[in-house]
Design a protein around this motif. Structure first.
Motif, PDB file in Angstrom:
ATOM      1  N   ILE A  67     -39.382 -55.969 -16.394  1.00 14.26           N
ATOM      2  CA  ILE A  67     -40.836 -56.145 -16.542  1.00 14.26           C
ATOM      3  C   ILE A  67     -41.138 -57.197 -17.607  1.00 14.26           C
ATOM      4  O   ILE A  67     -41.960 -58.090 -17.402  1.00 14.26           O
ATOM      5  CB  ILE A  67     -41.517 -54.801 -16.889  1.00 14.26           C
ATOM      6  N   VAL A  68     -40.455 -57.116 -18.743  1.00 10.91           N
ATOM      7  CA  VAL A  68     -40.677 -58.083 -19.821  1.00 10.91           C
ATOM      8  C   VAL A  68     -40.261 -59.482 -19.375  1.00 10.91           C
ATOM      9  O   VAL A  68     -40.950 -60.464 -19.646  1.00 10.91           O
ATOM     10  CB  VAL A  68     -39.936 -57.636 -21.100  1.00 10.91           C
ATOM     11  N   ALA A  69     -39.142 -59.587 -18.642  1.00 10.03           N
ATOM     12  CA  ALA A  69     -38.698 -60.898 -18.148  1.00 10.03           C
ATOM     13  C   ALA A  69     -39.683 -61.451 -17.123  1.00 10.03           C
ATOM     14  O   ALA A  69     -40.016 -62.645 -17.144  1.00 10.03           O
ATOM     15  CB  ALA A  69     -37.299 -60.772 -17.537  1.00 10.03           C
ATOM     16  N   ASP A  70     -40.176 -60.603 -16.225  1.00 11.86           N
ATOM     17  CA  ASP A  70     -41.155 -61.046 -15.223  1.00 11.86           C
ATOM     18  C   ASP A  70     -42.447 -61.498 -15.889  1.00 11.86           C
ATOM     19  O   ASP A  70     -43.044 -62.499 -15.496  1.00 11.86           O
ATOM     20  CB  ASP A  70     -41.432 -59.916 -14.229  1.00 11.86           C
ATOM     21  N   ARG A  71     -42.870 -60.771 -16.907  1.00 13.07           N
ATOM     22  CA  ARG A  71     -44.087 -61.128 -17.640  1.00 13.07           C
ATOM     23  C   ARG A  71     -43.918 -62.487 -18.323  1.00 13.07           C
ATOM     24  O   ARG A  71     -44.830 -63.301 -18.338  1.00 13.07           O
ATOM     25  CB  ARG A  71     -44.386 -60.032 -18.668  1.00 13.07           C
ATOM     26  N   ALA A  72     -42.719 -62.754 -18.854  1.00 11.54           N
ATOM     27  CA  ALA A  72     -42.472 -64.043 -19.509  1.00 11.54           C
ATOM     28  C   ALA A  72     -42.433 -65.182 -18.492  1.00 11.54           C
ATOM     29  O   ALA A  72     -42.880 -66.291 -18.784  1.00 11.54           O
ATOM     30  CB  ALA A  72     -41.159 -63.988 -20.283  1.00 11.54           C
TER      31      ALA A  72
END
Length: 138
Positions: free
Chosen positions: A95-100
């Motif tokens: 999720i954090v990688a997708d958000r970035a």
């Protein structure tokens, strides 16, 4: 006999003075908090109520999680997202990688774009996630 009774009464009053004073001087119970909020300035911040001393501050995502409030997937880190029911540490990292890579989520349903999150997993996590409306800039 009267002297013994007077001595016993003095002894009883002497022994009862400490507990009686502690009972009479006990503080009033604190008023229940309608809605907890962050107080103080980090690193000396704490969870409190509107009437507590110290400057008000927004709750951190970890504090929201500890209080059982929904967290924002656009602000939460891997550690906070990993504790959301239905999400794992690997999904939190995704999720954090997708958000970035793709920008913020407009709604919790946008988490479906993350590989590994399907409708069932999202349904389990949705009550614990919130995406606030964007603030209007003038």
């Amino acid at each position: 006999m009267a002297r013994r009774l007077a001595l016993a009464l003095v002894l009883l009053l002497t022994l009862a003075a400490g507990p009686l004073r502690a009972w009479l001087e006990r503080p009033a119970p604190p008023a229940p908090c309608a809605e907890p909020e962050g107080r103080g300035v980090p690193p000396r911040g704490w969870l409190g109520c509107a009437g507590d001393p110290g400057p008000a501050r927004p709750l951190g995502e970890d504090e929201r999680l500890a209080l059982g409030l929904a967290i924002d997937p656009n602000r939460a880190g891997v550690a906070e997202l990993a504790h959301v029911p239905g999400l794992s540490a690997a999904l939190a990292r995704a999720i954090v990688a997708d958000r970035a890579n793709h920008g913020p989520f407009a709604s919790p349903e946008d988490l479906l774009r993350v590989r590994g999150i399907g409708p069932t997993r999202l349904a389990r996590a949705r009550p614990h996630l919130t995406v606030p409306a964007p603030s209007v800039m003038r």
